[in-house]
Design a protein around this motif. Structure first.
Motif, PDB file in Angstrom:
ATOM      1  N   GLY A  17      31.406  33.053  33.274  1.00 24.28           N
ATOM      2  CA  GLY A  17      32.816  32.726  33.382  1.00 24.28           C
ATOM      3  C   GLY A  17      33.672  33.940  33.715  1.00 24.28           C
ATOM      4  O   GLY A  17      34.574  33.864  34.559  1.00 24.28           O
ATOM      5  N   ILE A  18      33.393  35.077  33.086  1.00 23.73           N
ATOM      6  CA  ILE A  18      34.160  36.300  33.361  1.00 23.73           C
ATOM      7  C   ILE A  18      33.987  36.718  34.817  1.00 23.73           C
ATOM      8  O   ILE A  18      34.963  37.045  35.499  1.00 23.73           O
ATOM      9  N   VAL A  19      32.752  36.707  35.290  1.00 28.67           N
ATOM     10  CA  VAL A  19      32.489  37.112  36.676  1.00 28.67           C
ATOM     11  C   VAL A  19      33.213  36.186  37.652  1.00 28.67           C
ATOM     12  O   VAL A  19      33.793  36.637  38.644  1.00 28.67           O
ATOM     13  N   ALA A  20      33.221  34.887  37.368  1.00 24.84           N
ATOM     14  CA  ALA A  20      33.913  33.931  38.244  1.00 24.84           C
ATOM     15  C   ALA A  20      35.416  34.164  38.241  1.00 24.84           C
ATOM     16  O   ALA A  20      36.069  34.162  39.296  1.00 24.84           O
ATOM     17  N   ILE A  21      36.001  34.376  37.061  1.00 24.43           N
ATOM     18  CA  ILE A  21      37.445  34.631  36.954  1.00 24.43           C
ATOM     19  C   ILE A  21      37.803  35.915  37.690  1.00 24.43           C
ATOM     20  O   ILE A  21      38.780  35.973  38.443  1.00 24.43           O
ATOM     21  N   GLU A  22      37.002  36.962  37.484  1.00 17.12           N
ATOM     22  CA  GLU A  22      37.243  38.256  38.133  1.00 17.12           C
ATOM     23  C   GLU A  22      37.174  38.137  39.647  1.00 17.12           C
ATOM     24  O   GLU A  22      38.015  38.666  40.377  1.00 17.12           O
ATOM     25  N   SER A  23      36.183  37.416  40.139  1.00 19.80           N
ATOM     26  CA  SER A  23      36.022  37.257  41.581  1.00 19.80           C
ATOM     27  C   SER A  23      37.202  36.511  42.196  1.00 19.80           C
ATOM     28  O   SER A  23      37.728  36.914  43.246  1.00 19.80           O
ATOM     29  N   ARG A  24      37.663  35.445  41.538  1.00 23.17           N
ATOM     30  CA  ARG A  24      38.814  34.696  42.050  1.00 23.17           C
ATOM     31  C   ARG A  24      40.070  35.568  42.090  1.00 23.17           C
ATOM     32  O   ARG A  24      40.894  35.463  42.983  1.00 23.17           O
ATOM     33  N   ALA A  25      40.215  36.460  41.104  1.00 25.75           N
ATOM     34  CA  ALA A  25      41.404  37.307  41.030  1.00 25.75           C
ATOM     35  C   ALA A  25      41.375  38.454  42.039  1.00 25.75           C
ATOM     36  O   ALA A  25      42.408  38.827  42.584  1.00 25.75           O
ATOM     37  N   TYR A  26      40.192  39.023  42.309  1.00 34.47           N
ATOM     38  CA  TYR A  26      40.148  40.280  43.044  1.00 34.47           C
ATOM     39  C   TYR A  26      39.390  40.314  44.351  1.00 34.47           C
ATOM     40  O   TYR A  26      39.537  41.284  45.101  1.00 34.47           O
ATOM     41  N   ALA A  27      38.594  39.299  44.631  1.00 31.49           N
ATOM     42  CA  ALA A  27      37.824  39.340  45.880  1.00 31.49           C
ATOM     43  C   ALA A  27      38.751  39.448  47.084  1.00 31.49           C
ATOM     44  O   ALA A  27      38.496  40.214  48.009  1.00 31.49           O
ATOM     45  N   GLY A  28      39.860  38.725  47.067  1.00 30.91           N
ATOM     46  CA  GLY A  28      40.809  38.771  48.177  1.00 30.91           C
ATOM     47  C   GLY A  28      41.488  40.116  48.352  1.00 30.91           C
ATOM     48  O   GLY A  28      41.957  40.447  49.439  1.00 30.91           O
TER      49      GLY A  28
END
Length: 201
Positions: A17-28
């Motif tokens: 869950g943390i990795v998914a939240i982090e990716s949604r916030a910062y991948a862009g």
């Protein structure tokens, strides 16, 4: 209707869950670190890293670890040695590396609850300063919360507008939101992103 809010330490089951939240916030923004680097930050200081549960699952997280003042983590590298849980006189600075609340839940004060809980923890553990890197032009948000920029430091790898900032750990936090409680459901109110990535050195 309301959802129950709870702030707790990170467990093994939280990492997907943390990795998914982090990716949604910062991948862009080109600032996503990946699982190994994120975990390494939490393993350094598990007592200063938290998950925010809203209702039945994780809705945000905060990662903070002891770091020498004016230095910061390399986003492309995992951390090395484990740091003691209480600061030595030379490491009374704690770095707020990251704080994220899921986009659909922003504007409800959840980031503020998470930040307050972390600040109480930092004070109880003897830290004297909190540092961070404001990214995505979030320095005005952090300035309003007492953080001061250090103009001589240009944080490499954190984006064009990254700003290294710090503030003294407050001795009196006054009446603040409790780390647990309820939050109303409904549309979020647009705000400056307290929960924008704060890869904080």
């Amino acid at each position: 209707m309301t959802d129950v809010v709870h702030i707790r330490h990170i467990t093994e089951a939280d990492w997907d869950g943390i990795v998914a939240i982090e990716s949604r916030a910062y991948a862009g923004l080109g600032l996503s670190e990946g699982r190994a680097a994120l975990r390494s930050r939490a393993e350094i200081s598990p007592g200063t890293c938290f998950v925010l549960d809203v209702g039945s699952g994780p809705a945000g997280y905060l990662l903070a670890l002891p770091y020498p003042a004016l230095r910061y983590p390399d986003l492309e590298r995992a951390e090395g040695a484990v740091v003691p849980s209480h600061p030595s006189p030379a490491t009374r600075n704690i770095h707020l590396h990251d704080i994220v609340v899921e986009e659909g839940l922003r504007g409800r004060g959840l980031g503020q609850r998470l930040l307050h809980h972390f600040t109480l923890t930092a004070r109880s553990r003897g830290y004297e300063r909190i540092s961070l890197i404001a990214v995505g032009r979030s320095d005005t948000f952090w300035s309003a919360r007492g953080y001061t920029a250090h103009p001589g430091i240009t944080p490499g790898g954190y984006g064009a507008n990254a700003v290294y900032m710090s503030k003294a750990v407050p001795t009196d936090l006054g009446a603040q939101p409790e780390p647990t409680g309820v939050v109303p459901r409904g549309p979020s109110v647009p705000t400056k992103r307290a929960d924008a990535r704060v890869p904080c050195p």
